[in-house]
Every structure is written in structure tokens, then in C-alpha cells.
Design a protein around this motif. Structure first.
Motif, PDB file in Angstrom:
ATOM      1  N   ASP A 133       0.857  -1.181   0.000  1.00 49.81           N
ATOM      2  CA  ASP A 133       0.000   0.000   0.000  1.00 49.81           C
ATOM      3  C   ASP A 133       0.894   1.232   0.000  1.00 49.81           C
ATOM      4  OD1 ASP A 133      -2.238   1.617   0.071  1.00 49.81           O
ATOM      5  OD2 ASP A 133      -3.125   0.673   1.845  1.00 49.81           O
ATOM      6  N   TRP A 134       0.297   2.408   0.085  1.00 47.73           N
ATOM      7  CA  TRP A 134       1.025   3.678   0.021  1.00 47.73           C
ATOM      8  C   TRP A 134       0.517   4.597   1.108  1.00 47.73           C
ATOM      9  CZ3 TRP A 134      -0.792   8.669  -0.843  1.00 47.73           C
ATOM     10  CH2 TRP A 134       0.159   9.652  -1.186  1.00 47.73           C
ATOM     11  N   LYS A 135       1.439   5.183   1.862  1.00 47.88           N
ATOM     12  CA  LYS A 135       1.085   6.151   2.894  1.00 47.88           C
ATOM     13  C   LYS A 135       2.209   7.159   3.012  1.00 47.88           C
ATOM     14  CE  LYS A 135      -1.298   7.823   6.422  1.00 47.88           C
ATOM     15  NZ  LYS A 135      -2.617   8.465   6.246  1.00 47.88           N
ATOM     16  N   TYR A 136       1.885   8.428   2.749  1.00 50.45           N
ATOM     17  CA  TYR A 136       2.903   9.485   2.768  1.00 50.45           C
ATOM     18  C   TYR A 136       3.181   9.891   4.206  1.00 50.45           C
ATOM     19  CZ  TYR A 136       5.269  13.813   1.347  1.00 50.45           C
ATOM     20  OH  TYR A 136       6.193  14.819   1.157  1.00 50.45           O
ATOM     21  N   ASN A 137       4.403   9.638   4.670  1.00 49.26           N
ATOM     22  CA  ASN A 137       4.838  10.140   5.980  1.00 49.26           C
ATOM     23  C   ASN A 137       6.364  10.133   6.037  1.00 49.26           C
ATOM     24  OD1 ASN A 137       5.849   7.585   7.004  1.00 49.26           O
ATOM     25  ND2 ASN A 137       3.753   6.979   7.479  1.00 49.26           N
ATOM     26  N   ASN A 138       6.905  10.611   7.146  1.00 54.06           N
ATOM     27  CA  ASN A 138       8.352  10.807   7.247  1.00 54.06           C
ATOM     28  C   ASN A 138       9.103   9.643   7.898  1.00 54.06           C
ATOM     29  OD1 ASN A 138       8.608  13.303   5.962  1.00 54.06           O
ATOM     30  ND2 ASN A 138       8.031  14.417   7.819  1.00 54.06           N
ATOM     31  N   ALA A 139       8.417   8.559   8.195  1.00 52.76           N
ATOM     32  CA  ALA A 139       9.096   7.439   8.852  1.00 52.76           C
ATOM     33  C   ALA A 139      10.244   6.910   7.992  1.00 52.76           C
ATOM     34  CB  ALA A 139       8.096   6.324   9.162  1.00 52.76           C
ATOM     35  N   GLY A 140      10.006   6.760   6.702  1.00 54.04           N
ATOM     36  CA  GLY A 140      11.059   6.278   5.806  1.00 54.04           C
ATOM     37  C   GLY A 140      12.162   7.291   5.622  1.00 54.04           C
ATOM     38  N   VAL A 141      11.806   8.569   5.598  1.00 53.72           N
ATOM     39  CA  VAL A 141      12.792   9.646   5.456  1.00 53.72           C
ATOM     40  C   VAL A 141      13.805   9.594   6.590  1.00 53.72           C
ATOM     41  CG1 VAL A 141      13.113  12.149   5.414  1.00 53.72           C
ATOM     42  CG2 VAL A 141      11.158  11.120   4.236  1.00 53.72           C
ATOM     43  N   ASN A 142      13.307   9.484   7.803  1.00 49.05           N
ATOM     44  CA  ASN A 142      14.191   9.496   8.967  1.00 49.05           C
ATOM     45  C   ASN A 142      15.152   8.313   8.962  1.00 49.05           C
ATOM     46  OD1 ASN A 142      12.860  11.809   9.857  1.00 49.05           O
ATOM     47  ND2 ASN A 142      11.371  10.647  11.051  1.00 49.05           N
ATOM     48  N   LEU A 143      14.689   7.160   8.506  1.00 46.27           N
ATOM     49  CA  LEU A 143      15.573   5.997   8.424  1.00 46.27           C
ATOM     50  C   LEU A 143      16.635   6.190   7.338  1.00 46.27           C
ATOM     51  CD1 LEU A 143      12.965   3.106   8.827  1.00 46.27           C
ATOM     52  CD2 LEU A 143      14.643   3.885  10.525  1.00 46.27           C
ATOM     53  N   LEU A 144      16.267   6.761   6.209  1.00 44.36           N
ATOM     54  CA  LEU A 144      17.237   6.984   5.135  1.00 44.36           C
ATOM     55  C   LEU A 144      18.291   8.016   5.523  1.00 44.36           C
ATOM     56  CD1 LEU A 144      14.919   6.906   2.003  1.00 44.36           C
ATOM     57  CD2 LEU A 144      16.704   5.246   2.594  1.00 44.36           C
ATOM     58  N   ILE A 145      17.895   9.030   6.281  1.00 42.05           N
ATOM     59  CA  ILE A 145      18.879  10.005   6.773  1.00 42.05           C
ATOM     60  C   ILE A 145      19.924   9.296   7.636  1.00 42.05           C
ATOM     61  CG2 ILE A 145      19.191  11.976   8.321  1.00 42.05           C
ATOM     62  CD1 ILE A 145      16.475  13.019   7.289  1.00 42.05           C
ATOM     63  N   ARG A 146      19.476   8.358   8.446  1.00 44.98           N
ATOM     64  CA  ARG A 146      20.407   7.593   9.279  1.00 44.98           C
ATOM     65  C   ARG A 146      21.314   6.708   8.420  1.00 44.98           C
ATOM     66  NH1 ARG A 146      17.760   4.117  13.683  1.00 44.98           N
ATOM     67  NH2 ARG A 146      19.984   3.779  14.055  1.00 44.98           N
ATOM     68  N   VAL A 148      22.275   7.302   5.317  1.00 45.13           N
ATOM     69  CA  VAL A 148      23.273   8.180   4.696  1.00 45.13           C
ATOM     70  C   VAL A 148      24.409   8.470   5.664  1.00 45.13           C
ATOM     71  CG1 VAL A 148      23.671  10.527   3.863  1.00 45.13           C
ATOM     72  CG2 VAL A 148      21.711   9.232   3.020  1.00 45.13           C
ATOM     73  N   GLN A 149      24.062   8.817   6.882  1.00 42.54           N
ATOM     74  CA  GLN A 149      25.078   9.098   7.913  1.00 42.54           C
ATOM     75  C   GLN A 149      26.009   7.901   8.085  1.00 42.54           C
ATOM     76  OE1 GLN A 149      25.617  11.801  10.504  1.00 42.54           O
ATOM     77  NE2 GLN A 149      27.453  10.525  10.734  1.00 42.54           N
ATOM     78  N   LYS A 150      25.434   6.702   8.092  1.00 41.87           N
ATOM     79  CA  LYS A 150      26.241   5.505   8.350  1.00 41.87           C
ATOM     80  C   LYS A 150      27.144   5.160   7.170  1.00 41.87           C
ATOM     81  CE  LYS A 150      26.014   0.856  10.207  1.00 41.87           C
ATOM     82  NZ  LYS A 150      25.154  -0.151  10.889  1.00 41.87           N
ATOM     83  N   PRO A 155      27.087  13.456   8.012  1.00 41.04           N
ATOM     84  CA  PRO A 155      25.667  13.805   7.979  1.00 41.04           C
ATOM     85  C   PRO A 155      25.239  14.220   6.575  1.00 41.04           C
ATOM     86  CG  PRO A 155      26.923  15.537   9.071  1.00 41.04           C
ATOM     87  CD  PRO A 155      27.868  14.393   8.844  1.00 41.04           C
ATOM     88  N   LEU A 156      23.949  14.124   6.316  1.00 44.63           N
ATOM     89  CA  LEU A 156      23.397  14.409   4.997  1.00 44.63           C
ATOM     90  C   LEU A 156      23.813  15.782   4.482  1.00 44.63           C
ATOM     91  CD1 LEU A 156      21.428  13.787   2.640  1.00 44.63           C
ATOM     92  CD2 LEU A 156      19.587  14.703   4.090  1.00 44.63           C
ATOM     93  N   ALA A 157      23.749  16.812   5.317  1.00 44.54           N
ATOM     94  CA  ALA A 157      24.071  18.169   4.874  1.00 44.54           C
ATOM     95  C   ALA A 157      25.509  18.276   4.380  1.00 44.54           C
ATOM     96  CB  ALA A 157      23.824  19.170   6.003  1.00 44.54           C
ATOM     97  N   GLU A 158      26.434  17.599   5.036  1.00 44.26           N
ATOM     98  CA  GLU A 158      27.836  17.650   4.622  1.00 44.26           C
ATOM     99  C   GLU A 158      28.054  16.905   3.309  1.00 44.26           C
ATOM    100  OE1 GLU A 158      30.595  16.447   7.608  1.00 44.26           O
ATOM    101  OE2 GLU A 158      29.858  17.890   9.103  1.00 44.26           O
ATOM    102  N   VAL A 159      27.396  15.750   3.165  1.00 45.69           N
ATOM    103  CA  VAL A 159      27.510  14.991   1.919  1.00 45.69           C
ATOM    104  C   VAL A 159      27.064  15.842   0.737  1.00 45.69           C
ATOM    105  CG1 VAL A 159      26.645  12.993   0.630  1.00 45.69           C
ATOM    106  CG2 VAL A 159      27.212  12.753   3.061  1.00 45.69           C
ATOM    107  N   LEU A 160      25.908  16.483   0.884  1.00 44.19           N
ATOM    108  CA  LEU A 160      25.373  17.278  -0.219  1.00 44.19           C
ATOM    109  C   LEU A 160      26.189  18.541  -0.462  1.00 44.19           C
ATOM    110  CD1 LEU A 160      21.586  16.783   0.482  1.00 44.19           C
ATOM    111  CD2 LEU A 160      22.836  15.985  -1.531  1.00 44.19           C
TER     112      LEU A 160
END
Length: 329
Positions: A133-146, A148-150, A155-160
């Protein structure tokens, strides 16, 4: 004072956005359109806030783009894949983060996180099995930010900043935690400027250039700084193919037009292959490869939607109107 550099073809678009600004009680609006790699319309109206003597909106004003930040995260994930730091979008999240509850995160992939098909509502609650199914929320975003850091050990800001912003000349784009006179500040408080919060501020022009960078597949001033494959990947549909046909299709967070879908934020007049990202305050970046064009709208909506206002109808209408105006050039 209003500022405008535009062809008459875009007068209707600018007036539409001025009407939306007034309808949702925002204090500011801007519109930038790029066609054939040139800015063909640039419109600014209003002030940074509603206080007396507030700074007028202009090309230096940086808006909080809210959820549009996800497209920047998506490019970081694409870069990690290109460099072999992430093997595949089909890798399990648990392959990269080992402190999650396996009973909740089981069988959730990076693909699911990128396309809002993960079924998570926070790290400890599941709404539906991943990919069903599909549900728009930030749960996946927060995991992907982590993730990237790993994988980058940054951190994401430095990479970009190091890989994208600096080599491509982005000077009015970045995560901000302290107010200054060029920021259209929203009276929020932020702890960090490292990329983990929704505090990415971007000027209207640079958000348009962000869209143009994707449209040109990474070419900047005639040079290919990052591989074209990175940009092609993020705007190719990554949504699981078995998902119900009525639900939106995404690339790496970008909404992708493949056909008319009722919940899509893309107007039905936009050609297939168009892609877009929309932020909470009304901001959007729309890329239309078929027209070799990019359109950006910026707003600073602070109050709840008024009666009769439908954000989905608004953003679809914006895209349809952009297509109409481009057709009149």
C-alpha cells in the motif's frame, strides 16, 4: 512591491499564484520558470512576514522547502548506490541499521522507504506490510537520513554540500538553524543544521536550478560533474510494480507522471515523464522534460487551509497552468 521579469505568456500563472497566496493567507509568493535552460519568467510578491517593515521578497529570499528536501536525500541515496555504499534499492533496511525491532522492520527495503510504500508509522509501528500500500509520511525519510550518515560517515548536509552544492554553484541552499535576513523564517526552532530536520532553505532561483540539474542529468556549465546515471535513477519510477493502479508512483521521492492517477499531485495536462516535489508550506518544483522546462513556486503558508481550499486541486492546477503557459511560448 512586486518584482517581475516575464513573458506575457506567464501572466496568468503569476496571477494564479498571487490569488493562492491571498487565499491561504501567506505573506509571500514567488514563481520562477526555466525554459530551454534560460529563466523566462521570474515573479516576486509580498514580504518575508506580516510584521511592519518586513523585508520584501526577492531573488535572494530563501524559503523553507519542507518536504522538497526529500529529493535532496534521494540524490544522496543514488550517490551511495553509485559508489557501492548501498548495493541495491532492494536491500533490507536491517542490512544497514541494526538497532531496529526486526519484528516491525522485517522485509522493509530501501525501495519501500523511497516510495512511501514501507507501511511504517515511526520505528515501532506498522500500518501495512511493506510494498502492499502507500502512505505518505516521514518514517522512511528518517531511516534513510540515518543510512546516509552511516554509509558516508557524514551527515546528509555535509555529503550534499561537498558533493553537490559546492561543485554546482549552489550558494543559497542549505540547512539553517539560525534566522538571518535572507531567510523567510517560520518562527520554528531547530537544533541542527546537519540535515536531520526539515529546515532546508533554498532561494527560488536555486530551487529552479535544482530542477534544471535533474533535467540536464547533472550537466553544469557544460561539464558533467556527477554521472548522468545518478539523476536518471532518481526520476525513474521505483514504486513496487504490484501496487494498486490508483496509487501514486514515485522515483527517489519525486512524484512521477506516467498516467492520470487520482491521488497524484501532478496535473493531468502534464506530459508523461514529468516529475515534481511539493513542500508543506506550498512550495513546489516541477520538471517537464517534454517541454525542456522547470517551474518553481514558493509560499510561506503558516495557517491551516481555509474552508474551500483543496491543496491537491491547487497543485494539480498549478502544473496544468504551467503546461498551458509553456504551450503559448
Amino acid at each position: 512591491m512586486d518584482g517581475m521579469k516575464t513573458y506575457s505568456a506567464f501572466y496568468e500563472l503569476n496571477q494564479y499564484m498571487l490569488d493562492i497566496r491571498n487565499q491561504i493567507s501567506a505573506s509571500a509568493v514567488s514563481v520562477v520558470v526555466i525554459h530551454n535552460e534560460q529563466i523566462v519568467s521570474e515573479y516576486y510578491s509580498g514580504h518575508h512576514d506580516k510584521l511592519p517593515n518586513s523585508r520584501a521578497i526577492d531573488e535572494q529570499s530563501q524559503f523553507n522547502v519542507a518536504s522538497i528536501r526529500k529529493t535532496y536525500l534521494g540524490l544522496a541515496i543514488s550517490l551511495a548506490m553509485y559508489e557501492g555504499k548501498i548495493n541495491s534499492v532492494n536491500d533490507y533496511v536491517s542490512d544497514y541499521l541494526d538497532d531496529l525491532d526486526e519484528s516491525v522492520i522485517s522485509h522493509t527495503t530501501i525501495r519501500h522507504l523511497l516510495t512511501h510504500t514501507h507501511g511504517l508509522q515511526g520505528p515501532m509501528k506498522r500500518l501495512f506490510p511493506p510494498g502492499t500500500d502507500w502512505k505518505y509520511n516521514n518514517a522512511g525519510v528518517n531511516l534513510l537520513i540515518r543510512i546516509v550518515q552511516k554509509v558516508f560517515n557524514q551527515p546528509l548536509a555535509e555529503v550534499l554540500h561537498e558533493r553537490v552544492f559546492e561543485p554546482h554553484g549552489f550558494k543559497a541552499t542549505g540547512w539553517r538553524k539560525e534566522k538571518h535576513d535572507k531567510l523567510v523564517w517560520l518562527d520554528e526552532e531547530y537544533v541542527s543544521d546537519r540535515g536531520g530536520e526539515a529546515n532546508l532553505f533554498v532561494s527560488s532561483r536555486e530551487l529552479a536550478y535544482w530542477g534544471q540539474l535533474h533535467l540536464s542529468k547533472g550537466k553544469y556549465k557544460g561539464k558533467q560533474i556527477l554521472p548522468a546515471a545518478l539523476f536518471e535513477q532518481v526520476v525513474t519510477i521505483a514504486t513496487p510494480s504490484r501496487l494498486d493502479e490508483s496509487l501514486p508512483r514515485h522515483g527517489f521521492f519525486w512524484w512521477i507522471q506516467d498516467k492520470s492517477r487520482p491521488l497524484s499531485e501532478l496535473g493531468h495536462e502534464l506530459p508523461n515523464g514529468s516529475y515534481q516535489s511539493l513542500g508543506f508550506y506550498g512550495n513546489a518544483v516541477l520538471v517537464i522534460p517534454a517541454y525542456n522546462a522547470v517551474a518553481v513556486r514558493m509560499l510561506n503558508q503558516l495557517e491551516p487551509n481555509p474552508p474551500g481550499y483543496d491543496y491537491l486541486r491547487d497543485i494539480q492546477g498549478f502544473g496544468n497552468l504551467v503546461a498551458k503557459c509553456l504551450g503559448e511560448l
